[in-house]
Design an enzyme around this catalytic site. Structure first.
Site, PDB file in Angstrom:
ATOM      1  N   TRP A 115      12.228  28.265 -31.654  1.00  0.00           N
ATOM      2  CA  TRP A 115      10.911  27.947 -32.202  1.00  0.00           C
ATOM      3  C   TRP A 115      10.308  29.119 -32.978  1.00  0.00           C
ATOM      4  CZ3 TRP A 115       8.873  24.934 -27.275  1.00  0.00           C
ATOM      5  CH2 TRP A 115       9.606  23.742 -27.184  1.00  0.00           C
ATOM      6  N   LYS A 143      13.893  14.684 -31.788  1.00  0.00           N
ATOM      7  CA  LYS A 143      14.100  15.804 -32.704  1.00  0.00           C
ATOM      8  C   LYS A 143      14.936  15.410 -33.901  1.00  0.00           C
ATOM      9  CE  LYS A 143      12.187  18.942 -30.113  1.00  0.00           C
ATOM     10  NZ  LYS A 143      11.871  20.313 -29.858  1.00  0.00           N
ATOM     11  N   GLU A 188      18.172  21.204 -28.525  1.00  0.00           N
ATOM     12  CA  GLU A 188      17.812  21.132 -29.942  1.00  0.00           C
ATOM     13  C   GLU A 188      18.508  22.188 -30.797  1.00  0.00           C
ATOM     14  OE1 GLU A 188      13.590  21.731 -30.264  1.00  0.00           O
ATOM     15  OE2 GLU A 188      13.878  23.174 -31.876  1.00  0.00           O
ATOM     16  N   HIS A 217       3.954  12.295 -20.910  1.00  0.00           N
ATOM     17  CA  HIS A 217       3.640  12.025 -22.314  1.00  0.00           C
ATOM     18  C   HIS A 217       2.798  10.774 -22.465  1.00  0.00           C
ATOM     19  CE1 HIS A 217       7.235  14.550 -22.175  1.00  0.00           C
ATOM     20  NE2 HIS A 217       6.641  15.162 -23.176  1.00  0.00           N
ATOM     21  N   CYS A 256      12.988  19.146 -20.764  1.00  0.00           N
ATOM     22  CA  CYS A 256      12.258  17.886 -20.650  1.00  0.00           C
ATOM     23  C   CYS A 256      12.731  16.826 -21.622  1.00  0.00           C
ATOM     24  CB  CYS A 256      10.782  18.138 -20.861  1.00  0.00           C
ATOM     25  SG  CYS A 256      10.445  19.305 -22.178  1.00  0.00           S
ATOM     26  N   ILE A 306       5.464  21.631 -13.358  1.00  0.00           N
ATOM     27  CA  ILE A 306       6.284  22.336 -14.347  1.00  0.00           C
ATOM     28  C   ILE A 306       5.600  23.591 -14.884  1.00  0.00           C
ATOM     29  CG2 ILE A 306       7.576  22.021 -16.510  1.00  0.00           C
ATOM     30  CD1 ILE A 306       8.611  20.463 -14.043  1.00  0.00           C
ATOM     31  N   GLY A 307       4.326  23.765 -14.610  1.00  0.00           N
ATOM     32  CA  GLY A 307       3.695  25.028 -14.999  1.00  0.00           C
ATOM     33  C   GLY A 307       2.273  24.900 -15.457  1.00  0.00           C
ATOM     34  N   ARG A 319      -4.319  23.076 -43.919  1.00  0.00           N
ATOM     35  CA  ARG A 319      -4.059  21.954 -43.015  1.00  0.00           C
ATOM     36  C   ARG A 319      -4.947  20.743 -43.326  1.00  0.00           C
ATOM     37  NH1 ARG A 319      -4.558  24.026 -37.191  1.00  0.00           N
ATOM     38  NH2 ARG A 319      -5.867  25.624 -38.123  1.00  0.00           N
ATOM     39  N   ASP A 377      11.873  28.364 -18.609  1.00  0.00           N
ATOM     40  CA  ASP A 377      11.888  27.114 -19.376  1.00  0.00           C
ATOM     41  C   ASP A 377      12.847  27.225 -20.548  1.00  0.00           C
ATOM     42  OD1 ASP A 377       9.917  25.813 -17.875  1.00  0.00           O
ATOM     43  OD2 ASP A 377       8.313  26.802 -18.991  1.00  0.00           O
TER      44      ASP A 377
END
Ligand code: GLN
Ligand code: ZN
Length: 727
Positions: A538, A110, A582, A670, A619, A408-409, A26, A576
């Site tokens: 994912w 996306k 997507e 965001h 979302c 939302i959590g 990375r 969720d």
């Protein structure tokens, strides 16, 4: 022809592109984030990225004959394209990154049906789009190579926003002229046009023809690359004036069949995408070689390549030493895919024998869960009690005020929370010590929410790293990696788990924390789960059984978890489905098949006690086209984005017979700014024209894990004040 020498000794060249730019450790992330923190200067970042690029070229050279050497980007290739044609002109990296993050950042969305996000150019924000050749801009320095790679003009415009349909043509032609001007500087270039696989209308196809003919002869040998699916206008595509055309023969079977039937132009090179760029399974060489042989009869100038850019894969399998060997032998990450491309050529030439495909075999096989899925009946997917009747029962049980409030959590994941989790994983704190710590955080959060006056509480998700990885680690049949990082946007990377076997839940996954939180309050605590579609989207998913079966296996595990919640007195559960949109296929004609199993998987998981109020959360704002499918999911409450669209999103719910409750995201999490009561009230008022008040919830538009405590507190106070005023 002998069993080994498939191609009768003909040499087929290899081609590869899109190698991950993250670096094996990375380095990409470290270099760029170091620059943001003022640890590195501009030159440092350039040098680090240039080193990664060199490493990648070295990797290519080991197995591949032809490849672009100018693929690196300082953040995002779509932003680079906007700079390339002069829409932006950053003077330096600092200015470049202002378009990527912070208050002046471009919107992110996306990239096709992948989990990569690109920066969206919004033409409505550009007063008079004036294209020019800006290829010498310093932030495009990696394009100044022998063989650069560019995103094509059609894909760039098609994926931009704020373009009037009537302006599209003029913009496209103007843009093509700029590309023409750019390409004369190069001997060869790769131009990516993945948007060619979308369902395009005739006007668009005609425009592509016009544009590419205009691009015509620049003296640059253009490799036109398409991927992710088949191209619907093959006849027109194949005669575009380019030197080589790349096609995805893994996800675009129709393109392959077209060529077998109709042939391929003699003067052009066909770049046959035979090695999957989207999934981590080893190649099936007998299939690839057979395909290659058939193609070689149609296209004399032929190359073997990856079928989609390799950046959807982790860099290398070599550094994974904790994966089970039965699984590992079946995997190929980006580096191994390069070797596979070469291997296909060697097998074709007869230099190597064709090995059978490695399979996981019985490893990960679970007869019990297979039986359970096989015996599912229609009623398993359909709730017995209708929505309205459920609402009455749930209202009695929950006794919530008008305009109930919730979140939302997740709550802020501070450095301390992350450190404790890392220490626990590293064995530095005991399981008991860690449990005490998490419970302490839950205690504090419950008090915090009660003080604010929120109606449906959450436990905060402090124990979770990532909403998919966390479940992957608790389900059998799914593996997680140590270093399998993949960029999801910019410098942000995640590790997709690998669904390799039958999925089941050995023991409850989240029950302890949710149950504990509920003991601390008389208000309802919401149980938090990630849905099957999002877990699949994912992760890398197995391909040996239908994807619907995989989804139902996961859903049954979730269902068992919800039943355990119910036994523990939990009355509200949220599943969720952040990736529901997507994961939809690129071509609309494939949607019905996808949504069929996707919706069923949700309904299967949540088909438990009808008195349990089921929430779901998504979302994003691209609801328009999928709203009908979203309404087939039989939840009681949905929480969605609304603040970025200023409540405009609500118009999508008008056209359909929508009777469910909606939690509107009145706070855009965001952004670090604290929304005012007035801003929230505006959104609510606007939405109340369409949604009956008794179906209306107030909440932020996503989880709060990336936010800080001070802004969280202020924003939630404003949210509560908004609720008091509308009540
Ligand atoms: N429950 C998750 C959270 O709050 C949802 C995250 C998401 O939608 N991306 O973090
Ligand atoms: Zn969200």
């Amino acid at each position: 022809m002998g069993g080994h020498s498939q191609g009768g000794g003909i040499k087929v060249q290899t081609y590869a592109y899109g190698f991950p730019r993250l670096g094996s450790s990375r380095e990409y992330k470290k270099a760029i984030e170091g620059f943001w923190k003022n640890v590195h200067d501009e030159e440092n970042v350039s040098r680090s990225l240039s080193n990664i690029q060199k490493e990648n070229v070295k990797r290519y050279s080991q197995s591949i004959d032809v490849f672009p050497d100018g693929e690196m980007s300082f953040y995002d290739p779509m932003l680079d394209t906007a700079i390339l044609c002069g829409l932006y002109d950053p003077k330096n990296l600092k200015e470049y990154y202002e378009s990527c993050r912070g208050s002046n950042a471009l919107e992110m969305t996306k990239w096709f049906n992948t989990n990569y996000h690109y920066l969206v150019t919004d033409f409505s924000l550009i007063r008079k789009p004036n294209f020019r050749n800006n290829s010498k801009n310093a932030t495009l320095q990696f394009k100044q190579s022998q063989f650069p790679q560019f995103i094509g003009p059609f894909t760039f415009l098609k994926l931009s926003k704020g373009i009037d349909k009537k302006d599209f043509r003029n913009l496209f032609i103007a843009l093509v002229k700029i590309y023409k001007n750019i390409l004369v500087d190069y001997k060869q270039a790769q131009i990516d046009e993945p948007a060619f696989v979308m369902g395009l209308d005739r006007d668009e196809i005609e425009l592509i023809k016009e544009g590419y003919h205009l691009l015509g002869d620049t003296g640059c040998e253009v490799t036109l690359m398409t991927y992710y699916d088949s191209v619907d206008f093959m006849k027109d595509l194949l005669v575009l004036p380019v030197s080589a055309i790349g096609l995805d023969f893994v996800r675009g079977q129709a393109s392959y069949e077209y060529i077998l039937k109709r042939g391929f132009p003699k003067g052009k090179t066909l770049i046959a995408g035979l090695v999957d760029g989207r999934n981590i399974w080893r190649n099936d060489f007998s299939i690839s070689v057979t395909k290659l042989k058939k193609l070689s009869e149609k296209a004399p100038k032929l190359m073997i390549s990856n079928a989609a850019p390799l950046y959807h894969l982790p860099v290398s399998l070599c550094i994974e030493n904790k994966l089970d060997k039965n699984l590992k032998k079946c995997l190929a990450f980006a580096e191994e895919k390069l070797a596979e491309i070469k291997m296909i050529g060697d097998c074709f030439e007869g230099k190597s024998i064709i090995l059978g495909k490695a399979t996981v075999g019985t490893y990960g096989r679970d007869e019990a869960i297979r039986k359970r899925v096989a015996s599912l009946k229609v009623h398993d997917f359909v709730k017995k009690v209708p929505l309205a009747q459920r609402k009455r029962a749930q209202d009695c049980i929950l006794n919530l005020p008008l305009f109930p409030t919730t979140t939302i959590g997740s709550f802020p994941q501070t450095i301390e929370v992350r450190k404790k989790r890392a220490d626990f994983v590293a064995g530095k704190i005991s399981p008991a010590g860690y449990k005490r710590y998490i419970q302490g955080e839950i205690d504090k959060l419950i008090r915090f929410q009660e003080d604010l006056g929120l109606d449906v509480l959450v436990h905060g998700e402090f124990e979770r790293t990532d909403m998919v990885e966390f479940f992957a680690q608790r389900l059998s049949g799914i593996a997680t990696t140590q270093n399998g990082w993949v960029i999801s946007y910019g410098t942000r990377a995640y590790r997709p788990p690998i669904v390799f076997g039958d999925v089941s839940r050995p023991v409850p996954m989240t029950l302890d924390e949710i149950k504990y939180a509920q003991t601390k309050t008389i208000k309802p605590v919401k149980g938090m789960l990630t849905g099957a579609v999002t877990i699949i989207a994912w992760s890398y998913c197995r391909e040996d059984i239908p994807i619907s079966d995989v989804a139902f296996q996961i859903s049954l595990a979730l269902k068992d978890e919800i039943i355990d919640y119910e036994k523990a007195g939990i009355r509200v559960v949220q599943v969720d489905e952040a990736a529901f949109r997507e994961k939809a296929p690129i071509k609309k004609r494939d949607w019905e098949g996808y949504f069929e199993w996707a919706v069923k998987s949700f309904n299967l998981a949540t088909n438990t006690n009808p008195n349990t109020q089921i929430h779901t959360h998504m979302c994003y704002s691209e609801f328009g086209e999928i709203i009908g499918y979203i309404n087939r999911m039989d939840y009681d409450v949905i929480s969605i984005e609304a603040s970025r669209s200023k409540g405009d999103i609500i118009r999508f719910f008008e056209g359909i017979d929508f009777k469910r409750q909606i939690g509107l995201g009145v706070w855009d999490i965001h952004s670090p700014s604290v929304p005012s009561v007035e801003q929230m009230l505006d959104i609510v008022k606007r939405s109340l024209q369409k949604i009956p008040r008794e179906n209306f919830w107030l909440n932020p538009d996503c989880g709060l894990k990336t936010r800080d405590w001070p802004e969280t507190k202020k924003s939630l106070e404003n949210l509560m004040e908004t609720a008091r005023r509308v009540r």
